[in-house]
Design a protein around this motif. Structure first.
Motif, PDB file in Angstrom:
ATOM      1  N   CYS A 133     -43.122  27.104  -4.324  1.00 59.97           N
ATOM      2  CA  CYS A 133     -41.799  27.729  -4.340  1.00 59.97           C
ATOM      3  C   CYS A 133     -40.966  27.232  -5.518  1.00 59.97           C
ATOM      4  CB  CYS A 133     -41.066  27.422  -3.027  1.00 59.97           C
ATOM      5  SG  CYS A 133     -39.383  28.074  -2.934  1.00 59.97           S
ATOM      6  N   ILE A 134     -40.340  28.175  -6.252  1.00 50.54           N
ATOM      7  CA  ILE A 134     -39.490  27.832  -7.383  1.00 50.54           C
ATOM      8  C   ILE A 134     -38.004  28.010  -7.033  1.00 50.54           C
ATOM      9  CG2 ILE A 134     -41.259  28.289  -9.129  1.00 50.54           C
ATOM     10  CD1 ILE A 134     -39.918  31.066  -9.563  1.00 50.54           C
ATOM     11  N   SER A 135     -37.709  28.192  -5.753  1.00 54.98           N
ATOM     12  CA  SER A 135     -36.335  28.316  -5.242  1.00 54.98           C
ATOM     13  C   SER A 135     -35.535  29.423  -5.917  1.00 54.98           C
ATOM     14  CB  SER A 135     -35.596  26.975  -5.367  1.00 54.98           C
ATOM     15  OG  SER A 135     -36.209  26.004  -4.556  1.00 54.98           O
ATOM     16  N   CYS A 136     -36.174  30.565  -6.132  1.00 54.60           N
ATOM     17  CA  CYS A 136     -35.476  31.692  -6.766  1.00 54.60           C
ATOM     18  C   CYS A 136     -34.652  32.497  -5.770  1.00 54.60           C
ATOM     19  CB  CYS A 136     -36.473  32.596  -7.483  1.00 54.60           C
ATOM     20  SG  CYS A 136     -37.597  33.503  -6.388  1.00 54.60           S
ATOM     21  N   GLY A 137     -35.006  32.427  -4.472  1.00 55.36           N
ATOM     22  CA  GLY A 137     -34.259  33.135  -3.442  1.00 55.36           C
ATOM     23  C   GLY A 137     -34.710  34.560  -3.179  1.00 55.36           C
ATOM     24  N   ALA A 138     -35.728  35.028  -3.881  1.00 49.39           N
ATOM     25  CA  ALA A 138     -36.205  36.401  -3.672  1.00 49.39           C
ATOM     26  C   ALA A 138     -36.656  36.621  -2.240  1.00 49.39           C
ATOM     27  CB  ALA A 138     -37.332  36.726  -4.645  1.00 49.39           C
ATOM     28  N   CYS A 139     -37.313  35.624  -1.665  1.00 49.03           N
ATOM     29  CA  CYS A 139     -37.822  35.757  -0.296  1.00 49.03           C
ATOM     30  C   CYS A 139     -36.673  35.893   0.706  1.00 49.03           C
ATOM     31  CB  CYS A 139     -38.706  34.571   0.065  1.00 49.03           C
ATOM     32  SG  CYS A 139     -37.881  32.965  -0.051  1.00 49.03           S
ATOM     33  N   ALA A 140     -35.635  35.101   0.516  1.00 49.66           N
ATOM     34  CA  ALA A 140     -34.492  35.152   1.434  1.00 49.66           C
ATOM     35  C   ALA A 140     -33.816  36.513   1.366  1.00 49.66           C
ATOM     36  CB  ALA A 140     -33.503  34.040   1.113  1.00 49.66           C
ATOM     37  N   ALA A 141     -33.682  37.047   0.171  1.00 46.54           N
ATOM     38  CA  ALA A 141     -33.062  38.362   0.008  1.00 46.54           C
ATOM     39  C   ALA A 141     -33.920  39.465   0.612  1.00 46.54           C
ATOM     40  CB  ALA A 141     -32.819  38.636  -1.468  1.00 46.54           C
ATOM     41  N   GLY A 142     -35.243  39.266   0.630  1.00 46.92           N
ATOM     42  CA  GLY A 142     -36.147  40.283   1.150  1.00 46.92           C
ATOM     43  C   GLY A 142     -36.438  40.196   2.630  1.00 46.92           C
ATOM     44  N   CYS A 143     -35.970  39.150   3.289  1.00 47.36           N
ATOM     45  CA  CYS A 143     -36.261  38.960   4.710  1.00 47.36           C
ATOM     46  C   CYS A 143     -35.347  39.830   5.574  1.00 47.36           C
ATOM     47  CB  CYS A 143     -36.090  37.487   5.095  1.00 47.36           C
ATOM     48  SG  CYS A 143     -36.451  37.170   6.836  1.00 47.36           S
ATOM     49  N   PRO A 144     -35.930  40.745   6.371  1.00 40.46           N
ATOM     50  CA  PRO A 144     -35.100  41.647   7.184  1.00 40.46           C
ATOM     51  C   PRO A 144     -34.417  40.983   8.378  1.00 40.46           C
ATOM     52  CG  PRO A 144     -37.406  42.004   7.677  1.00 40.46           C
ATOM     53  CD  PRO A 144     -37.358  41.023   6.528  1.00 40.46           C
ATOM     54  N   VAL A 145     -34.855  39.786   8.759  1.00 40.41           N
ATOM     55  CA  VAL A 145     -34.261  39.117   9.921  1.00 40.41           C
ATOM     56  C   VAL A 145     -33.535  37.824   9.551  1.00 40.41           C
ATOM     57  CG1 VAL A 145     -35.849  40.152  11.597  1.00 40.41           C
ATOM     58  CG2 VAL A 145     -36.449  37.978  10.500  1.00 40.41           C
ATOM     59  N   GLU A 146     -33.337  37.603   8.243  1.00 42.24           N
ATOM     60  CA  GLU A 146     -32.608  36.428   7.743  1.00 42.24           C
ATOM     61  C   GLU A 146     -33.174  35.122   8.286  1.00 42.24           C
ATOM     62  OE1 GLU A 146     -28.424  37.092   8.379  1.00 42.24           O
ATOM     63  OE2 GLU A 146     -28.435  38.914   7.170  1.00 42.24           O
ATOM     64  N   ALA A 147     -34.508  35.008   8.262  1.00 40.90           N
ATOM     65  CA  ALA A 147     -35.188  33.810   8.768  1.00 40.90           C
ATOM     66  C   ALA A 147     -35.392  32.754   7.692  1.00 40.90           C
ATOM     67  CB  ALA A 147     -36.538  34.195   9.363  1.00 40.90           C
ATOM     68  N   ILE A 148     -34.988  33.054   6.448  1.00 42.44           N
ATOM     69  CA  ILE A 148     -35.266  32.158   5.331  1.00 42.44           C
ATOM     70  C   ILE A 148     -33.968  31.579   4.784  1.00 42.44           C
ATOM     71  CG2 ILE A 148     -36.343  31.961   3.057  1.00 42.44           C
ATOM     72  CD1 ILE A 148     -38.058  34.403   3.831  1.00 42.44           C
ATOM     73  N   SER A 149     -33.982  30.261   4.577  1.00 34.33           N
ATOM     74  CA  SER A 149     -32.812  29.588   4.017  1.00 34.33           C
ATOM     75  C   SER A 149     -33.258  28.518   3.029  1.00 34.33           C
ATOM     76  CB  SER A 149     -31.971  28.949   5.128  1.00 34.33           C
ATOM     77  OG  SER A 149     -32.742  27.994   5.831  1.00 34.33           O
ATOM     78  N   GLU A 150     -32.329  28.088   2.192  1.00 35.05           N
ATOM     79  CA  GLU A 150     -32.650  27.083   1.193  1.00 35.05           C
ATOM     80  C   GLU A 150     -32.770  25.720   1.854  1.00 35.05           C
ATOM     81  OE1 GLU A 150     -31.285  25.860  -3.322  1.00 35.05           O
ATOM     82  OE2 GLU A 150     -29.979  27.113  -2.095  1.00 35.05           O
ATOM     83  N   GLY A 151     -33.891  25.061   1.623  1.00 31.92           N
ATOM     84  CA  GLY A 151     -34.137  23.733   2.176  1.00 31.92           C
ATOM     85  C   GLY A 151     -33.884  22.663   1.131  1.00 31.92           C
ATOM     86  N   ALA A 152     -34.242  21.432   1.444  1.00 35.35           N
ATOM     87  CA  ALA A 152     -34.012  20.307   0.544  1.00 35.35           C
ATOM     88  C   ALA A 152     -34.818  20.426  -0.745  1.00 35.35           C
ATOM     89  CB  ALA A 152     -34.355  19.006   1.254  1.00 35.35           C
ATOM     90  N   ASN A 153     -36.087  20.833  -0.630  1.00 33.96           N
ATOM     91  CA  ASN A 153     -36.950  20.906  -1.808  1.00 33.96           C
ATOM     92  C   ASN A 153     -37.307  22.331  -2.213  1.00 33.96           C
ATOM     93  OD1 ASN A 153     -37.152  18.054  -2.023  1.00 33.96           O
ATOM     94  ND2 ASN A 153     -38.613  18.060  -0.343  1.00 33.96           N
ATOM     95  N   HIS A 154     -37.313  23.238  -1.260  1.00 33.04           N
ATOM     96  CA  HIS A 154     -37.594  24.649  -1.524  1.00 33.04           C
ATOM     97  C   HIS A 154     -37.118  25.460  -0.325  1.00 33.04           C
ATOM     98  CE1 HIS A 154     -41.037  24.342   1.207  1.00 33.04           C
ATOM     99  NE2 HIS A 154     -41.501  23.316   0.489  1.00 33.04           N
TER     100      HIS A 154
END
Length: 56
Positions: free
Chosen positions: A9-30
């Motif tokens: 993970c390069i912490s770009c946030g693309a996955c969080a923006a693409g998640c339909p149920v908002e299950a993804i958030s920024e963690g300590a390392n990724h």
């Protein structure tokens, strides 16, 4: 099983923006996926430029 994001993970946030149920958030390392919210749709894997999200 829920998807997980590996250390590629390069912490770009693309996955969080693409998640339909908002299950993804920024963690300590990724970014991290909350397994209780993940519906295993694979949308995160489809938008990730480095292939970090994978089925567990």
């Amino acid at each position: 099983m829920a998807y997980v994001i590996n250390d590629d993970c390069i912490s770009c946030g693309a996955c969080a923006a693409g998640c339909p149920v908002e299950a993804i958030s920024e963690g300590a390392n990724h970014y991290e996926i909350n397994p209780d919210l993940c519906i295993e749709c694979g949308a995160c894997a489809g938008v990730c430029p480095v292939g970090a999200p994978n089925p567990q």
